[in-house]
Design a protein around this motif. Structure first.
Motif, PDB file in Angstrom:
ATOM      1  N   PHE A 163       0.829  -1.197   0.000  1.00  0.00           N
ATOM      2  CA  PHE A 163       0.000   0.000   0.000  1.00  0.00           C
ATOM      3  C   PHE A 163       0.871   1.258   0.000  1.00  0.00           C
ATOM      4  CE2 PHE A 163      -2.516  -3.528   1.629  1.00  0.00           C
ATOM      5  CZ  PHE A 163      -3.496  -3.547   0.646  1.00  0.00           C
ATOM      6  N   SER A 164       1.757   1.308  -0.988  1.00  0.00           N
ATOM      7  CA  SER A 164       2.606   2.468  -1.243  1.00  0.00           C
ATOM      8  C   SER A 164       2.658   2.657  -2.749  1.00  0.00           C
ATOM      9  CB  SER A 164       4.033   2.221  -0.745  1.00  0.00           C
ATOM     10  OG  SER A 164       4.071   2.251   0.657  1.00  0.00           O
ATOM     11  N   HIS A 165       3.196   3.780  -3.178  1.00  0.00           N
ATOM     12  CA  HIS A 165       3.386   3.991  -4.610  1.00  0.00           C
ATOM     13  C   HIS A 165       4.701   3.347  -5.058  1.00  0.00           C
ATOM     14  CE1 HIS A 165      -0.070   6.553  -4.885  1.00  0.00           C
ATOM     15  NE2 HIS A 165       0.376   7.343  -3.921  1.00  0.00           N
ATOM     16  N   LEU A 197      -2.960   5.547   0.983  1.00  0.00           N
ATOM     17  CA  LEU A 197      -3.234   4.147   0.629  1.00  0.00           C
ATOM     18  C   LEU A 197      -3.181   3.255   1.865  1.00  0.00           C
ATOM     19  CD1 LEU A 197      -1.267   3.586  -2.715  1.00  0.00           C
ATOM     20  CD2 LEU A 197      -3.735   3.822  -2.404  1.00  0.00           C
ATOM     21  N   ARG A 198      -2.207   3.499   2.734  1.00  0.00           N
ATOM     22  CA  ARG A 198      -2.085   2.669   3.935  1.00  0.00           C
ATOM     23  C   ARG A 198      -3.270   2.903   4.865  1.00  0.00           C
ATOM     24  NH1 ARG A 198       4.334   3.834   5.092  1.00  0.00           N
ATOM     25  NH2 ARG A 198       5.179   2.376   3.544  1.00  0.00           N
ATOM     26  N   GLY A 199      -3.645   4.180   5.020  1.00  0.00           N
ATOM     27  CA  GLY A 199      -4.778   4.488   5.890  1.00  0.00           C
ATOM     28  C   GLY A 199      -6.062   3.889   5.357  1.00  0.00           C
ATOM     29  N   LYS A 200      -6.215   3.953   4.019  1.00  0.00           N
ATOM     30  CA  LYS A 200      -7.416   3.399   3.391  1.00  0.00           C
ATOM     31  C   LYS A 200      -7.459   1.883   3.583  1.00  0.00           C
ATOM     32  CE  LYS A 200      -9.810   3.585  -1.095  1.00  0.00           C
ATOM     33  NZ  LYS A 200      -9.811   2.244  -1.653  1.00  0.00           N
ATOM     34  N   ALA A 201      -6.313   1.225   3.359  1.00  0.00           N
ATOM     35  CA  ALA A 201      -6.262  -0.227   3.518  1.00  0.00           C
ATOM     36  C   ALA A 201      -6.563  -0.617   4.964  1.00  0.00           C
ATOM     37  CB  ALA A 201      -4.893  -0.758   3.088  1.00  0.00           C
ATOM     38  N   LEU A 202      -5.996   0.120   5.897  1.00  0.00           N
ATOM     39  CA  LEU A 202      -6.242  -0.196   7.304  1.00  0.00           C
ATOM     40  C   LEU A 202      -7.734  -0.080   7.627  1.00  0.00           C
ATOM     41  CD1 LEU A 202      -4.103   1.159  10.237  1.00  0.00           C
ATOM     42  CD2 LEU A 202      -6.506   0.631  10.475  1.00  0.00           C
ATOM     43  N   MET A 224      -8.548   8.671   6.595  1.00  0.00           N
ATOM     44  CA  MET A 224      -7.413   7.829   6.191  1.00  0.00           C
ATOM     45  C   MET A 224      -6.068   8.312   6.719  1.00  0.00           C
ATOM     46  SD  MET A 224      -8.390   7.201   2.184  1.00  0.00           S
ATOM     47  CE  MET A 224      -8.593   8.935   1.786  1.00  0.00           C
ATOM     48  N   ASP A 225      -5.847   9.619   6.615  1.00  0.00           N
ATOM     49  CA  ASP A 225      -4.489  10.111   6.796  1.00  0.00           C
ATOM     50  C   ASP A 225      -3.900   9.947   8.206  1.00  0.00           C
ATOM     51  OD1 ASP A 225      -4.745  10.702   4.188  1.00  0.00           O
ATOM     52  OD2 ASP A 225      -4.784  12.879   4.407  1.00  0.00           O
ATOM     53  N   PRO A 226      -4.664  10.253   9.268  1.00  0.00           N
ATOM     54  CA  PRO A 226      -4.016  10.171  10.581  1.00  0.00           C
ATOM     55  C   PRO A 226      -3.450   8.772  10.865  1.00  0.00           C
ATOM     56  CG  PRO A 226      -6.105  11.337  10.746  1.00  0.00           C
ATOM     57  CD  PRO A 226      -6.030  10.770   9.366  1.00  0.00           C
ATOM     58  N   VAL A 267     -14.074   3.495   2.713  1.00  0.00           N
ATOM     59  CA  VAL A 267     -13.773   4.907   2.493  1.00  0.00           C
ATOM     60  C   VAL A 267     -14.352   5.277   1.128  1.00  0.00           C
ATOM     61  CG1 VAL A 267     -11.918   6.597   2.187  1.00  0.00           C
ATOM     62  CG2 VAL A 267     -11.647   4.720   3.827  1.00  0.00           C
ATOM     63  N   PRO A 268     -15.069   6.408   1.034  1.00  0.00           N
ATOM     64  CA  PRO A 268     -15.638   6.781  -0.275  1.00  0.00           C
ATOM     65  C   PRO A 268     -14.569   6.988  -1.348  1.00  0.00           C
ATOM     66  CG  PRO A 268     -16.583   8.105   1.492  1.00  0.00           C
ATOM     67  CD  PRO A 268     -15.437   7.353   2.089  1.00  0.00           C
TER      68      PRO A 268
END
Lengths: 544, 443
Positions: free
Chosen positions: A359-361, A369-374, A426-428, A383-384
């Motif tokens: 979950f990285s570029h 991406l990491r926050g969304k996957a988590l 996602m971000d935090p 997540v929308p």
């Protein structure tokens, strides 16, 4: 009212004493009988178990389907076979059948000899086709099927001029048929509910076997089905306990975890070698295995608390992985257990390479991406989708002197209100993993900016990624998500509204069981909900 | 690179020249005026799509003039020699009706199915499948799907999520599938039906006999899936049946040689080579009447193409790369568009290089080339770049630029379907539903 409650209590007590399950499990609606296409793994496992591991299965399988916010396992009840896919099934089937009946292996399966190798022998062909067909179809062949395949063998023998040639082609058509390629729910009238249907014993055997072993039912399970054992509580629990005690359980759980954590992402993963020269082939191959070993170790080998997978300091290393983690690995090949030191920046599977790299570029980490996957994979919180016309220039310019770290850049990006809503979700949590670069190597700084990995998950604060693991461990969404996913994996479809109350109670039991996965598996496999069939629906819409 | 043995014409194609060399003549197989086969059957009309992901560069692709005298900007230069045989369409939109624009997953499926996807899933039947159902019946392969990059899931052809037609992504595997041991050369003199194929076909009846019994157990949605399975089975049955009949000799058909196998991956240098080989094999698959319908996807919607020595993907570049102020575009990302359009030129050249009847294979084909977005950086699905190549056996006028001014892109799909002979009077749903083909395109 009082009387009704009393009756219910009485019924509950009766059920409790009869089936040993107290309190009674909430009634579910079930879903209509379904049809699931075997996955590539299930197809391969089934062939190896029926005919032996020496049989080569060479061909391409139709693409998988991952439903939005769902498992590949659930996608199997939505996919069919394309023309090119059928062509491939037929090619594989012809080759498998030829191997099964080649001179070296023929005698293992063909227990009779034809009267004459150049002409048809219906008796011998039928006995072979009934025996092998019963294994392939996970149930005895119907007389109509046996007759059709025997006739097909006879006709093919007439055309080709050889008995085994004809028999092999008939077997190939059996291997290409829906009854093998799909696991089809067969039902029968339910003696306990007038007018209702239930899965028949063989369908129950398949459901159990593909859930707990990810392969076709073995002889003992088919025999239990034949005896009707799977319709009795004691017979069922005997088989379930046998399946759970087998080393094959691990294979099925590996498939489950790989599905839940979307390991298919790894297949397409590339990293920019100019930025990540350490990301070599051996590392790419070992990283999913490291995560799987860690998951299996906590949940099955040690039969521990599922939530510990997010905090455990125990993992496994190979020499190629040691390079990434900065750990000397003395042994040249193979795996060795490894424990991160107390206070290490890493703890739990989300700080292992696979999650961090997948979950990285290509050339940088991605807190989003990491926050969304988590959120989506671990907590089951969708997540929308982002709007299509976002200008990412600010987020992606890693050389901007004003915004050195990803946190700086994302903070600037969140100034756009249409982005802020989702990024706040996602971000935090994603930023907590910023101490690991796009392949998971530890770093204290990005550019010249110090990395601040602190944040909060729904109001619970953390300072580092290892800390975040503890917060995930304690978040009630974590085990609830696992329970939902496991049930979806078990029935290989999405859960339906009529199962919510039951899933809620299953979740409570999981908590009471100390979050032990083997206990969860046993509860699912023994439940009425697992086998429950709703009346058939007539319209496509009604099925959704 | 030696791919074909019999025909110098193809070798000259490989050398980059577009000259059609006269072929050894089998005049007896064509009628007097070269427009039909000796049996009187007309030369078949073929249909195909050619898809590329991530669109074009603003100001470098779309002609500024409409009509016949459209101008060629840098990204269309590869098709300049074929300008008379290619029409350009701009300003035809995928209309969302308030549904989200899923980056890279709305434009392609939206055009192909006429439905803006309400969720992240292929929303319906693609129009190439509708065409294959109508005209693909009496060939070995109802349709053939191909991917230039190594990814069998790279496809925009299907009947909906879960019923997608996977792509062949290796030239060697594609060759083997069509021209391998099961291939019957239409121009081989003697024909003896292969008993093995006869037997393979006969045993499938045992499977179809079980259909009713299986259907009895299933709900409506699963019946539809089983129906799809049996459609696929019938196609293979048909494929086997075709191999048991003596094929009609075909002038343009020459048997290719097997290409070398190589690891394709996502490197553009390999993908280009893979695509060229596939184009040549496909041309012969069409000329030898093994299929009439094809879907080529040179790269994927969120293009994972990379340059050798770098793994920053084309997709990543469209987002990350700064626009060069002097040039006015993203220089590296734009290079990928050039490579893709070069290949589109190659594809057209290969089909046009096969002489068939009075014209070429391209003339007897309609190829709809399109992308999934206009400008990838911001994922626009308005003004999808679309091109028609070939004239579907004289049914289509080509060589014009038509500006759609915001009309639904489904009009182009309906036009294509009617051009190849489908009795289809409407296509698409919501604001994209249309009953209006572009009549000015019909000859």
């Amino acid at each position: 009212m009082v009387r009704r409650v009393a009756t219910l209590l009485l019924l509950g007590a009766l059920c409790g004493s009869l089936c040993g399950c107290s309190p009674a499990e909430p009634e579910t609606s079930g879903a209509p009988a379904g049809m699931r296409r075997l996955t590539e793994e299930q197809y391969r496992n089934s062939i190896a178990d029926i005919f032996g591991t020496h049989i080569q299965v060479a061909g391409r399988f139709d693409p998988i389907l991952r439903p939005q916010h769902g498992l590949i396992a659930a996608g199997t009840s939505q996919i069919s076979v394309s023309p090119a896919g059928f062509e491939q099934y037929q090619i594989m089937a012809t080759s498998i059948a030829a191997q099964v009946l080649d001179p070296a292996h023929r005698n293992t399966f063909l227990t009779c000899a034809p009267k004459d190798e150049t002409s048809a022998d219906a008796t011998c062909a039928e006995s072979f086709l009934r025996q092998v067909g019963g294994l392939l179809y996970r149930r005895p062949l119907t007389d109509a099927e046996a007759k059709a395949y025997t006739a097909a063998a006879g006709e093919a023998t007439r055309i080709t001029g050889t008995f085994t040639g004809g028999l092999s082609l008939s077997l190939a058509s059996m291997l290409s048929s829906p009854a093998f390629i799909f696991e089809i729910d067969a039902t029968e009238p339910d003696p306990n509910h007038a007018g209702g249907q239930r899965l028949n014993a063989y369908a129950k055997a398949s459901r159990l076997s593909y859930f707990l072993w990810n392969t076709t039912p073995d002889a003992a399970l088919l025999a239990a089905a034949a005896r009707g054992d799977l319709h009795t509580a004691s017979g069922l629990s005997q088989q379930v306990d046998r399946l759970l005690a087998s080393p094959r359980l691990e294979g099925a759980m590996r498939t489950f975890f790989a599905d839940m954590l979307q390991f298919e992402v790894d297949a397409e993963l590339v990293k920019d070698p100019a930025i990540y020269p350490l990301f070599v082939r051996a590392v790419k191959e070992d990283m999913p295995e490291q995560t799987l070993r860690t998951l299996v170790d906590v949940t099955l080998t040690k039969a521990g608390d599922y939530r510990d997978v997010f905090t455990t300091r125990d993992t496994f290393m190979t020499r190629p992985l040691g390079v990434i983690y900065g750990i000397p690995v003395p042994q040249k090949s193979g795996w060795m257990p490894y424990q991160f030191a107390e206070g290490d920046k890493r703890a739990g599977v989300l700080t292992l390479m696979n999650f961090l790299a997948a979950f990285s570029h290509d050339g940088r980490s991605s807190p989003t991406l990491r926050g969304k996957a988590l959120r989506e994979l671990v907590l089951c919180q969708p997540v929308p989708i982002p709007p299509g016309d976002v200008d990412f220039a600010l987020v992606q310019d890693t050389k901007n002197p004003l915004y050195k770290t990803a946190r700086d850049r994302l903070t600037a990006h969140r100034a756009n209100p249409s982005c802020a809503g989702c990024h706040k979700i996602m971000d935090p949590v994603g930023l907590a993993m910023e101490n690991f670069d796009g392949i998971g190597v530890f770093r204290a700084e990005e550019g010249e900016g110090a990395i601040d990995a602190s944040g909060d998950l729904d109001g619970v604060g953390f300072a580092t990624a290892a800390d975040l693991g503890r917060v995930i461990h304690d978040n009630p969404a974590t085990p609830a998500c696992l329970v939902n996913r496991m049930y979806e994996y078990a029935v290989r479809r999405s859960s339906v509204a009529g199962e919510r109350a039951w899933l809620e109670s299953l979740n409570q039991r999981f908590v009471a069981d100390g979050y032990r996965i083997p206990k969860l598996l046993r509860r699912i496999a023994l439940s009425d909900a697992f086998f429950k069939i709703a009346p058939p629906e007539t319209t496509k819409e009604a099925l959704r | 690179m030696r791919t074909f043995d019999r025909r110098r014409v193809l070798r000259s194609l490989l050398g980059g020249s577009a000259i059609s060399v006269a072929l050894p003549l089998f005049d007896c197989v064509l009628n007097g005026n070269g427009t039909a086969l000796a049996s009187g059957a007309p030369l078949p009309v073929r249909f195909g799509t050619w898809f590329w992901g991530l669109g074009v560069t603003p100001g470098r692709w779309k002609p500024t003039k409409t009509g016949k005298d459209y101008d060629i900007l840098p990204e269309l230069r590869p098709i300049e020699p074929f300008k008379k045989k290619i029409s350009i369409f701009s300003g035809f939109d995928v209309l969302l009706d308030g549904k989200p624009n899923f980056p890279h997953q709305t434009g392609g499926p939206g055009f192909r199915t006429g439905i803006a996807p309400p969720a992240l899933a292929f929303p319906g039947v693609s129009f190439d499948v509708m065409i294959a159902d109508a005209i693909g019946g009496n060939t070995r392969f109802r349709s053939i799907e191909l991917s230039g990059i190594a990814d069998s899931t790279n496809t925009l052809s299907g009947r909906g999520a879960g019923q997608m037609n996977p792509s062949e992504s290796s030239a060697l595997a594609f060759y083997t599938r069509v021209f391998g041991p099961d291939y019957k050369d239409p121009n081989a003199g003697a024909f003896v039906p292969d008993p093995k194929i006869m037997a393979r076909k006969s045993v499938l009846s045992a499977v179809t006999e079980q259909r009713q019994e299986l259907e009895r157990q299933l709900g409506a949605a699963d019946k539809a899936r089983l129906d799809q399975y049996f459609t696929s089975l019938r196609q293979v049955e048909n494929q086997l049946a075709m191999q048991l009949q003596k094929p009609e000799p075909l002038l343009a058909c020459a048997n290719p040689h097997a290409p070398e196998g190589f690891d394709v991956g996502h490197e553009v240098e390999n993908v280009v080579k893979n695509h060229e080989l596939m184009a040549q094999i496909l041309a012969m698959a069409l000329a030898c009447n093994q299929t009439k319908v094809f879907n080529m996807h040179i790269n994927n919607s969120a293009s994972s193409l990379t340059k050798r020595g770098s793994t920053t993907s084309h997709h990543q570049l469209t987002h990350d790369e700064q626009i060069d102020e002097k040039l006015g575009y993203q220089p590296v990302a734009t290079q990928f568009v050039k490579d893709l359009m070069d290949q589109w030129g190659t594809f057209v050249r290969v089909l046009d290089g096969v002489k068939e009847g009075d014209g070429t294979l391209l003339d007897n084909t309609l190829v709809v080339a399109h992308s999934d977005t206009d400008f990838a950086k911001v994922h626009t699905v308005s003004s999808l770049p679309v091109m028609f190549a070939g004239s579907a056996g004289g049914r289509v006028k080509s060589g014009v630029h038509i500006e759609g001014k915001g009309e639904p892109v489904t009009r182009l799909a309906l036009t294509a379907m009617q051009a190849v002979g489908l009795a289809q009077d409407r296509f698409g749903s919501g604001s994209m539903e249309t009953k209006k083909p572009l009549t000015e395109v019909f000859a």
